[in-house]
Design a protein around this motif. Structure first.
Motif, PDB file in Angstrom:
ATOM      1  N   VAL A  11       0.817  -1.211   0.000  1.00 27.65           N
ATOM      2  CA  VAL A  11       0.000   0.000   0.000  1.00 27.65           C
ATOM      3  C   VAL A  11       0.854   1.265   0.000  1.00 27.65           C
ATOM      4  N   LEU A  12       0.479   2.210  -0.852  1.00 26.16           N
ATOM      5  CA  LEU A  12       1.009   3.568  -0.730  1.00 26.16           C
ATOM      6  C   LEU A  12      -0.141   4.465  -0.296  1.00 26.16           C
ATOM      7  N   CYS A  13       0.188   5.537   0.411  1.00 24.84           N
ATOM      8  CA  CYS A  13      -0.836   6.438   0.948  1.00 24.84           C
ATOM      9  C   CYS A  13      -0.684   7.823   0.335  1.00 24.84           C
ATOM     10  N   ALA A  62       6.917   2.732  -9.161  1.00 21.90           N
ATOM     11  CA  ALA A  62       8.139   2.243  -9.785  1.00 21.90           C
ATOM     12  C   ALA A  62       9.187   1.871  -8.745  1.00 21.90           C
ATOM     13  N   ALA A  63       9.250   2.633  -7.661  1.00 24.62           N
ATOM     14  CA  ALA A  63      10.292   2.413  -6.657  1.00 24.62           C
ATOM     15  C   ALA A  63       9.929   1.335  -5.635  1.00 24.62           C
ATOM     16  N   THR A  64       8.638   1.145  -5.367  1.00 26.10           N
ATOM     17  CA  THR A  64       8.238   0.259  -4.258  1.00 26.10           C
ATOM     18  C   THR A  64       7.369  -0.921  -4.673  1.00 26.10           C
ATOM     19  N   LYS A  65       6.940  -0.954  -5.930  1.00 30.51           N
ATOM     20  CA  LYS A  65       6.045  -2.010  -6.416  1.00 30.51           C
ATOM     21  C   LYS A  65       4.701  -1.999  -5.687  1.00 30.51           C
ATOM     22  N   ALA A  66       4.273  -0.823  -5.255  1.00 31.77           N
ATOM     23  CA  ALA A  66       2.972  -0.704  -4.601  1.00 31.77           C
ATOM     24  C   ALA A  66       1.867  -1.142  -5.560  1.00 31.77           C
ATOM     25  N   ASN A  67       0.881  -1.858  -5.055  1.00 30.62           N
ATOM     26  CA  ASN A  67      -0.235  -2.299  -5.899  1.00 30.62           C
ATOM     27  C   ASN A  67      -1.598  -1.902  -5.334  1.00 30.62           C
ATOM     28  N   ALA A  68      -1.595  -1.000  -4.356  1.00 30.13           N
ATOM     29  CA  ALA A  68      -2.837  -0.472  -3.802  1.00 30.13           C
ATOM     30  C   ALA A  68      -2.574   0.928  -3.254  1.00 30.13           C
ATOM     31  N   SER A  69      -3.564   1.805  -3.390  1.00 27.70           N
ATOM     32  CA  SER A  69      -3.412   3.173  -2.904  1.00 27.70           C
ATOM     33  C   SER A  69      -4.529   3.527  -1.941  1.00 27.70           C
ATOM     34  N   MET A  70      -4.147   4.108  -0.820  1.00 25.22           N
ATOM     35  CA  MET A  70      -5.084   4.601   0.192  1.00 25.22           C
ATOM     36  C   MET A  70      -5.085   6.126   0.095  1.00 25.22           C
ATOM     37  N   MET A  90      -2.899   1.946 -11.144  1.00 24.92           N
ATOM     38  CA  MET A  90      -2.944   1.341  -9.818  1.00 24.92           C
ATOM     39  C   MET A  90      -4.087   0.321  -9.778  1.00 24.92           C
ATOM     40  N   PRO A  91      -3.822  -0.928  -9.388  1.00 24.43           N
ATOM     41  CA  PRO A  91      -4.882  -1.945  -9.411  1.00 24.43           C
ATOM     42  C   PRO A  91      -6.048  -1.676  -8.455  1.00 24.43           C
ATOM     43  N   LEU A  92      -5.746  -1.148  -7.254  1.00 22.24           N
ATOM     44  CA  LEU A  92      -6.786  -0.950  -6.251  1.00 22.24           C
ATOM     45  C   LEU A  92      -6.609   0.405  -5.590  1.00 22.24           C
ATOM     46  N   ILE A  93      -7.712   1.151  -5.479  1.00 24.31           N
ATOM     47  CA  ILE A  93      -7.710   2.440  -4.791  1.00 24.31           C
ATOM     48  C   ILE A  93      -8.824   2.423  -3.753  1.00 24.31           C
ATOM     49  N   VAL A  94      -8.502   2.859  -2.550  1.00 24.58           N
ATOM     50  CA  VAL A  94      -9.504   3.024  -1.495  1.00 24.58           C
ATOM     51  C   VAL A  94      -9.504   4.492  -1.090  1.00 24.58           C
ATOM     52  N   ALA A  95     -10.650   5.154  -1.218  1.00 23.35           N
ATOM     53  CA  ALA A  95     -10.758   6.581  -0.894  1.00 23.35           C
ATOM     54  C   ALA A  95     -11.732   6.767   0.254  1.00 23.35           C
TER      55      ALA A  95
END
Length: 294
Positions: A11-13, A62-70, A90-95
């Motif tokens: 997850v990236l935020c 690109a730097a962290t291979k994050a596959n979900a965003s909060m 981004m495959p998954l986004i939670v807002a």
């Protein structure tokens, strides 16, 4: 098995450096969520909560291979943040942001067309796969891993029902808050289909409310497909006054549209078991499973 989240979720935020982002990201990390980065324009190159901060979602992925965003971004810029993540594939986004302007969300909906991104929210409490991953702001402590999927339009009731399911001796595979705003991403029907494709889902609990037609649309799908697992629904707002918004931007009771009674009738006609009161949901799904096993 959980849907949407698993042990490989990274997850990236977006908006992690703000107060809300900082607080809830720290809680997510404490829960065991693999948060790998933050994104705040103009603050790239810094570290926050021990994590690298990037200027853009593309750089962070690109730097962290994050596959979900909060997303912890205020309403005026939330749509921009969602669209940035969509365009970055981004495959998954939670807002979780509440009351994003409707016109802004129409632009987000256009950006989703043709993309592979799944957007949950806005105005969502998030997604919780007990013991695996938490993406959101929901309370934890009463959840337990199990085979009940929960699809909800209400944050507070999700916490209440989660505890009831646990106290009934069951557990949750995933709880998904689809969002309380009038225009949002993943809907109840799409989420329901995800649970049906999971062979370990033993039952589904729906938490609906006044406004919109998601529950009626889902009732049509259930009537057509006749799932073999028990489905229990709680619909709140039976006594809500008409033409008055009740908390959520999407919880609006208009004459002849989005009324609780109509939703209950549609779901009951489709074979869904209706819980007569919020405090009976856990008991009801437990009894349905017991009858199925008998």
């Amino acid at each position: 098995m959980a849907i949407l989240l698993n042990e490989d979720t990274r997850v990236l935020c977006q908006g992690m450096t703000g107060w809300a982002g900082s607080h809830h990201t720290a809680v997510m990390i404490e829960y065991g969520t693999r948060v790998v980065a933050g994104v705040t324009p103009g603050k790239g190159g810094r570290f926050h909560l021990g994590l690298p901060v990037f200027d853009t979602v593309t750089d962070a992925m690109a730097a962290t291979k994050a596959n979900a965003s909060m997303i912890f971004v205020p309403p005026d810029n939330a749509a921009k943040a969602m669209i940035e993540a969509i365009e970055a594939e981004m495959p998954l986004i939670v807002a979780i942001t509440e009351r994003v302007p409707v016109l802004d969300m129409l632009r987000v909906r256009d950006a989703l067309k043709g993309s592979s991104t799944i957007l949950v929210g806005p105005n969502s409490q998030g997604i919780l796969a007990p013991g695996i991953c938490k993406m959101g702001v929901m309370a934890t402590g009463s959840e337990r891993r199990g085979g009940i999927g929960v699809i909800s339009r209400s944050a507070s009731l999700t916490s209440e029902i989660t505890q009831q399911i646990t106290l009934a001796g069951l557990g949750q595979s995933t709880t998904v808050g689809v969002g309380g705003d009038a225009v949002h991403g993943l809907g109840m029907r799409q989420c329901f289909e995800m649970f049906l494709k999971d062979p370990q889902t033993e039952g589904i609990v729906l938490i609906g409310e006044i406004g919109g037609s998601e529950e009626e649309d889902l009732a049509d799908f259930i009537r057509e497909t006749r799932p073999s697992i028990p489905v229990v629904a709680l619909i709140v707002g039976i006594h809500a006054p008409r033409e008055r918004r009740m908390g959520h931007a999407g919880a609006l009771n208009l004459k002849g549209r989005g009324e609780a009674d109509a939703k209950i009738k549609a779901l009951a006609a489709a074979g869904v078991v209706i819980a007569s009161s919020p405090h009976l949901v856990g008991e009801t799904i437990r009894d349905c499973l017991a009858r199925k096993a008998a």
